[in-house]
Design an enzyme around this catalytic site. Structure first.
Site, PDB file in Angstrom:
ATOM      1  N   TYR A  18       0.845  -1.200   0.000  1.00  0.00           N
ATOM      2  CA  TYR A  18       0.000   0.000   0.000  1.00  0.00           C
ATOM      3  C   TYR A  18       0.884   1.255   0.000  1.00  0.00           C
ATOM      4  CZ  TYR A  18      -3.737   3.230   1.331  1.00  0.00           C
ATOM      5  OH  TYR A  18      -4.642   4.272   1.370  1.00  0.00           O
ATOM      6  N   HIS A  22       1.508   4.172  -3.074  1.00  0.00           N
ATOM      7  CA  HIS A  22       1.330   5.603  -2.844  1.00  0.00           C
ATOM      8  C   HIS A  22       2.635   6.371  -3.019  1.00  0.00           C
ATOM      9  CE1 HIS A  22      -2.624   4.421  -1.465  1.00  0.00           C
ATOM     10  NE2 HIS A  22      -2.957   5.693  -1.572  1.00  0.00           N
TER      11      HIS A  22
END
Length: 103
Positions: A18, A22
């Protein structure tokens, strides 16, 4: 400036991926967020529960409200759907949080 906060749910064991996705945020996604009034956007993780806490500062609710309708945002949702709880349209299941204190 308008402050917003949301809670989302990451699937267990996906913190590193994750964060990586990002860290590598697509330039066109970054540009769209700025064009739609994002001044700042931070996401925090509670590692005990896998809840994500998003904190945003935006210029205008109207501009921000049109983010879900952008093609790049829908593409991002599709890209992230395997990592977190999502709705049928692949948008993250999110709960808007109410501010109760500020110093």
């Amino acid at each position: 400036m308008i402050k917003k906060a949301v809670r989302m749910k990451l699937y267990p064991g996906l913190k590193e991926e994750y964060a990586k996705r990002h860290d590598e945020l697509w330039p066109e996604m970054r540009e769209m967020l700025k064009e739609h009034g994002a001044i700042s956007y931070s996401i925090f993780l509670d590692p005990e529960t896998d809840y994500l806490f998003g904190y945003l500062e935006i210029e205008d609710e109207g501009k921000w409200a049109s983010v879900p309708d952008t093609e790049i945002n829908r593409k991002w949702w599709d890209y992230m759907k395997d990592m977190m709880e999502t709705n049928p349209d692949h948008s993250p299941v999110s709960v808007e949080l109410e501010q109760v204190f500020e110093l």
